[in-house]
Scaffold this motif. Structure first.
Motif, short mmCIF file in Angstrom:
data_model
loop_
_atom_site.label_atom_id
_atom_site.label_comp_id
_atom_site.label_asym_id
_atom_site.label_seq_id
_atom_site.Cartn_x
_atom_site.Cartn_y
_atom_site.Cartn_z
N VAL A 57 0.79 -1.08 -0.07
CA VAL A 57 0.13 -0.02 0.11
C VAL A 57 0.91 1.32 -0.14
O VAL A 57 0.49 2.10 -0.84
N LEU A 58 1.88 1.24 0.96
CA LEU A 58 2.73 2.29 0.98
C LEU A 58 3.45 2.53 -0.48
O LEU A 58 3.64 3.80 -0.75
N ALA A 59 3.98 1.44 -0.91
CA ALA A 59 4.89 1.65 -2.10
C ALA A 59 3.97 2.07 -3.31
O ALA A 59 4.33 3.07 -4.12
N LYS A 60 2.51 1.74 -3.64
CA LYS A 60 1.74 2.10 -4.45
C LYS A 60 1.60 3.62 -4.33
O LYS A 60 1.22 4.47 -5.14
N ARG A 61 1.12 3.98 -3.01
CA ARG A 61 0.86 5.47 -2.84
C ARG A 61 1.86 6.50 -3.12
O ARG A 61 1.73 7.54 -3.77
N ARG A 62 3.29 6.00 -2.85
CA ARG A 62 4.50 6.72 -3.25
C ARG A 62 4.35 6.83 -4.68
O ARG A 62 4.58 7.87 -5.44
N MET A 63 4.35 5.68 -5.36
CA MET A 63 4.28 5.63 -6.91
C MET A 63 3.17 6.43 -7.46
O MET A 63 3.43 7.37 -8.27
N LEU A 64 2.03 6.46 -6.97
CA LEU A 64 0.77 7.37 -7.38
C LEU A 64 1.21 8.63 -7.06
O LEU A 64 0.93 9.69 -8.04
N ASP A 65 1.81 9.10 -6.06
CA ASP A 65 2.04 10.22 -5.73
C ASP A 65 3.18 10.99 -6.70
O ASP A 65 2.84 12.16 -7.15
N ASP A 66 4.15 10.48 -6.79
CA ASP A 66 4.96 10.86 -7.85
C ASP A 66 4.56 11.01 -9.27
O ASP A 66 5.00 11.78 -9.75
N SER A 67 3.71 10.05 -9.75
CA SER A 67 3.27 10.35 -11.09
C SER A 67 2.18 11.44 -11.17
O SER A 67 2.56 12.05 -12.08
#
Length: 75
Positions: A57-67
């Motif tokens: 969840v944390l990794a996906k959230r960071r990836m989406l935030d960066d995107s």
């Protein structure tokens, strides 16, 4: 066990360097394969499904935030 998001390395730069060096000379496909293998090895080492799910969840959230940040910068 809960997910630790603070650095647990005495020398975090050395850990980052080791990961970067592991990818040196690899093709994009080989690099992606190495990442996948490393994720599976470390997930097995963690051995806790709740912690693994929290990390996902944390990794996906960071990836989406960066995107989203990249999209805003392009506008």
């Amino acid at each position: 066990m809960t997910l630790s998001t603070s650095s647990n390395f005495a020398k975090p730069d050395d850990a980052f360097r080791a990961i970067v060096e592991a990818h040196r000379g690899l093709s994009d496909t080989q690099s992606a394969d190495l990442d996948a293998a490393l994720v599976l090895v470390l997930a097995n080492h963690i051995g806790d499904l709740d912690v693994l799910n929290e990390a996902i969840v944390l990794a996906k959230r960071r990836m989406l935030d960066d995107s989203q940040q990249q999209q805003q910068q392009q506008q």
